[in-house]
Design a protein around this motif. Structure first.
Motif, PDB file in Angstrom:
ATOM      1  N   LEU A 114       0.828  -1.202   0.000  1.00 13.94           N
ATOM      2  CA  LEU A 114       0.000   0.000   0.000  1.00 13.94           C
ATOM      3  C   LEU A 114       0.866   1.257   0.000  1.00 13.94           C
ATOM      4  N   ILE A 115       1.887   1.256   0.868  1.00 17.68           N
ATOM      5  CA  ILE A 115       2.719   2.451   1.021  1.00 17.68           C
ATOM      6  C   ILE A 115       3.546   2.706  -0.234  1.00 17.68           C
ATOM      7  N   VAL A 116       3.933   1.657  -0.943  1.00 19.02           N
ATOM      8  CA  VAL A 116       4.708   1.853  -2.167  1.00 19.02           C
ATOM      9  C   VAL A 116       3.789   2.246  -3.320  1.00 19.02           C
ATOM     10  N   MET A 117       2.623   1.593  -3.387  1.00 18.80           N
ATOM     11  CA  MET A 117       1.738   1.799  -4.536  1.00 18.80           C
ATOM     12  C   MET A 117       1.225   3.235  -4.606  1.00 18.80           C
ATOM     13  N   ILE A 118       0.791   3.783  -3.468  1.00 19.37           N
ATOM     14  CA  ILE A 118       0.124   5.094  -3.485  1.00 19.37           C
ATOM     15  C   ILE A 118       0.972   6.194  -4.120  1.00 19.37           C
ATOM     16  N   PRO A 119       2.196   6.429  -3.637  1.00 25.17           N
ATOM     17  CA  PRO A 119       2.925   7.545  -4.255  1.00 25.17           C
ATOM     18  C   PRO A 119       3.431   7.240  -5.659  1.00 25.17           C
TER      19      PRO A 119
ATOM     20  N   GLY B 273      -9.251  11.354 -11.428  1.00 19.46           N
ATOM     21  CA  GLY B 273      -9.133   9.977 -11.918  1.00 19.46           C
ATOM     22  C   GLY B 273      -8.001   9.239 -11.207  1.00 19.46           C
ATOM     23  N   GLY B 274      -6.861   9.925 -11.066  1.00 13.29           N
ATOM     24  CA  GLY B 274      -5.725   9.327 -10.356  1.00 13.29           C
ATOM     25  C   GLY B 274      -6.090   8.973  -8.934  1.00 13.29           C
ATOM     26  N   MET B 275      -6.811   9.902  -8.278  1.00 14.49           N
ATOM     27  CA  MET B 275      -7.215   9.633  -6.890  1.00 14.49           C
ATOM     28  C   MET B 275      -8.137   8.432  -6.811  1.00 14.49           C
ATOM     29  N   ILE B 276      -9.061   8.340  -7.794  1.00 15.48           N
ATOM     30  CA  ILE B 276      -9.995   7.205  -7.796  1.00 15.48           C
ATOM     31  C   ILE B 276      -9.222   5.895  -7.980  1.00 15.48           C
ATOM     32  N   ILE B 277      -8.248   5.909  -8.893  1.00  8.35           N
ATOM     33  CA  ILE B 277      -7.445   4.705  -9.126  1.00  8.35           C
ATOM     34  C   ILE B 277      -6.717   4.304  -7.851  1.00  8.35           C
ATOM     35  N   VAL B 278      -5.971   5.288  -7.269  1.00 15.16           N
ATOM     36  CA  VAL B 278      -5.228   5.012  -6.038  1.00 15.16           C
ATOM     37  C   VAL B 278      -6.164   4.525  -4.947  1.00 15.16           C
TER      38      VAL B 278
END
Lengths: 268, 295
Positions: free
Chosen positions: B224-229, B271-276
């Motif tokens: 999770l921590i790697v994927m988000i940023p 859109g990016g926020m929705i994906i994340v």
């Protein structure tokens, strides 16, 4: 046997982690205009060039002003929140604290673009202050995480004793609480300063015509002739960050010793 | 009078004191986070009409973002790169976390963690740029491989494409993956492992049947921590990604600064926020199910 394999893997991994940082000084002192092997010879020219670049000095000054303001602001805001979160119970606490910590799990570009859009729509001009605001936003969660640690490690009976002995809550905070969490405050100041100094995306979006050091660096990366100078600058920056970190780690350990707790790991 | 005394009484309760104390920070977050986030969501429903912004509510930006092959492929690529980075980073990080937790003397552990976190605190821009140097056509990786006789001519697939982005981001986010896994490994009661071995499991089977399952929450947290940023990273694709490695953040920047279409930029950001958010939610649910099934 298995332990030895892991040990070798760990060493290889450290080489992977440190590879870029080790290359940095090599090219900074390399007497060649391209960033490539083989190395040519030793020179200090690139460091000398740093001294004679006024744009760089302006950017550095901007970065220092921003980083110091960010560190102080974030640590103050962090103190309020960390104290409230560790000491009191109040309605909607998880929601409020969770929301304040949100920038930790938000891609920085989202923070940057949303702040930019608001500034532009409101017709506010971009300046050092907009960057400070953005940096404080992303540093507050780090400050809270560090300070929450110090507040919860503190023995609350010390504060109660002080109040029982006739001190007001305010003097108790100043004379008892503050000295006990001081190592946490210093660590928080240093960490926030380091984050702000290194932060690029928010500064890039919000800087207007007052670039910070990373924004200036980014602009220079386009000019191949400037790269050795950038390597020299990078070497200084890395040295500075490592120095700050070691200081922060020193204060963190001292804080733990003062609270009489075992050392349980790093900052995060 | 009674009202003010009621108010001051409320101030003396724990709840009142706590709320007052947290209010400066909370207000700051509302002003600089809630308001801006709300406004980009709002902006994403408006459209750019040459120099002015048309404020009628429309889903035009969203349908464009979903149907235009350029935006679609960018978003897809961002997700793909981010998931590969996550997988690579976590797989590389696990043995290190395991090593530090199980094979390093307790007094040395914090030194190892410190060593692992130091590179992370140095200038991100410069680190990424140096990967461009390392992976370059005439860089040290190709030089060493040719020198060793492993390859005859320099590898070209390691720079200016999505592979380079994955390598560079896997380096940049290494500590973020190592620390949560380390924490979850540290929490494992060592007597479980002894019990498993006393009951006849081999060391390998103990690892797979005891250690690994207990470390899963840490592994998922690391992911999770790697994927988000990484989904929203701008610098790495720009510096080492070439044209085949551009990601959504680069497009957001281009929309706002080069094409001057702020509403579209806002739409892509949402859109990016929705994906994340959806990937994060999936991971959180997975963690919850895992821990509940275990307990």
């Amino acid at each position: 046997m298995k332990g030895r394999g892991l040990h070798i893997y760990a060493l290889v991994y450290l080489v992977f982690l440190y590879a870029p940082i080790v290359l940095l000084p090599l090219f900074a002192f390399n007497d060649g205009t391209t960033i490539a092997f083989p190395l040519q010879g030793f020179t200090l020219d690139w460091f000398r060039a740093l001294v004679t670049t006024p744009a760089l000095h302006e950017a550095t000054l901007n970065s220092l002003i921003i980083a110091i303001s960010t560190a102080v602001l974030s640590t103050c805001l962090g103190l309020f929140a960390a104290r409230a979160a560790t000491r009191y119970r109040f309605p909607a606490k998880p929601v409020i604290v969770g929301f304040i910590m949100l920038p930790l799990v938000l891609p920085e570009i989202i923070v940057a673009i949303s702040l930019l859009v608001v500034m532009l729509q409101l017709g506010l001009s971009l300046s050092i202050w907009t960057i400070i605001a953005g940096h404080t936003l992303i540093c507050v969660p780090f400050a809270i995480a560090i300070l929450q640690g110090s507040f919860s490690n503190m023995d609350r009976s010390l504060e109660e004793a002080s109040v029982d002995l006739g001190e007001t809550p305010l003097t108790t905070f100043r004379l008892v609480t503050l000295p006990l969490v001081m190592p946490g405050i210093i660590a928080s100041l240093l960490i926030c300063f380091t984050i702000s100094l290194d932060e690029f995306i928010i500064a890039f979006f919000l800087s207007g015509n007052e670039p910070t050091l990373p924004v200036y660096l980014w602009g220079q990366l386009r000019f191949p002739a400037r790269l050795p100078v950038i390597m020299a600058l990078g070497t200084i920056l890395v040295g500075l960050s490592v120095g700050l970190l070691i200081t922060a780690e020193f204060f963190r350990r001292r804080g733990l010793r003062r609270a009489g707790l075992p050392d349980s790991g790093g900052f995060l | 009078m009674s009202q003010s005394s009621g108010f001051s009484k409320a101030l003396r309760t724990d709840a009142g004191k706590g709320l007052i104390l947290i209010s400066p920070t909370a207000l700051f977050a509302i002003l600089l986070l809630a308001a801006p986030l709300t406004s980009i969501v709002l902006l994403s429903f408006w459209t750019q009409n040459f120099l002015t912004i048309d404020r009628t509510f429309t889903l035009a930006n969203y349908s464009e973002a979903l149907t235009d092959p350029l935006y679609r492929s960018l978003m897809l690529r961002s997700v793909k790169i981010s998931l590969s980075v996550t997988a690579v980073t976590v797989l590389l990080a696990f043995p290190i976390a395991y090593f530090v937790s199980f094979h390093v003397r307790p007094s040395r552990k914090s030194l190892w963690l410190f060593l692992i976190t130091i590179p992370f605190w140095t200038s991100y821009l410069i680190r990424v740029f140096l990967w461009r140097v390392i992976l370059a056509y005439d860089g040290p990786v190709n030089g060493t491989l040719i020198g060793l006789g492993v390859i005859d001519e320099p590898l070209s697939w390691i720079l200016y494409n999505s592979n380079a982005v994955v390598i560079t981001l896997a380096h940049a986010f290494a500590p973020f993956a190592i620390l949560p896994i380390f924490v979850s490994l540290e929490k494992i009661d060592r007597s479980f492992l002894e019990a498993a071995q006393d009951l006849g499991e081999t060391k390998l089977m103990t690892f797979f049947r005891v250690t690994l399952p207990l470390a899963v929450p840490g592994v998922l947290a690391a992911a999770l921590i790697v994927m988000i940023p990484t989904v929203g990273d701008y610098v790495t694709p720009r510096l080492v990604g070439g044209s085949g490695g551009t990601m959504i953040a680069n497009m957001i920047y281009a929309q706002i600064f080069d094409l001057n279409d702020r509403p579209m930029g806002a739409t892509l950001a949402v859109g990016g926020m929705i994906i994340v958010g959806s990937i994060a939610l999936a991971l959180v649910l997975l963690t919850r199910r895992w821990t509940r099934a275990r307990s």
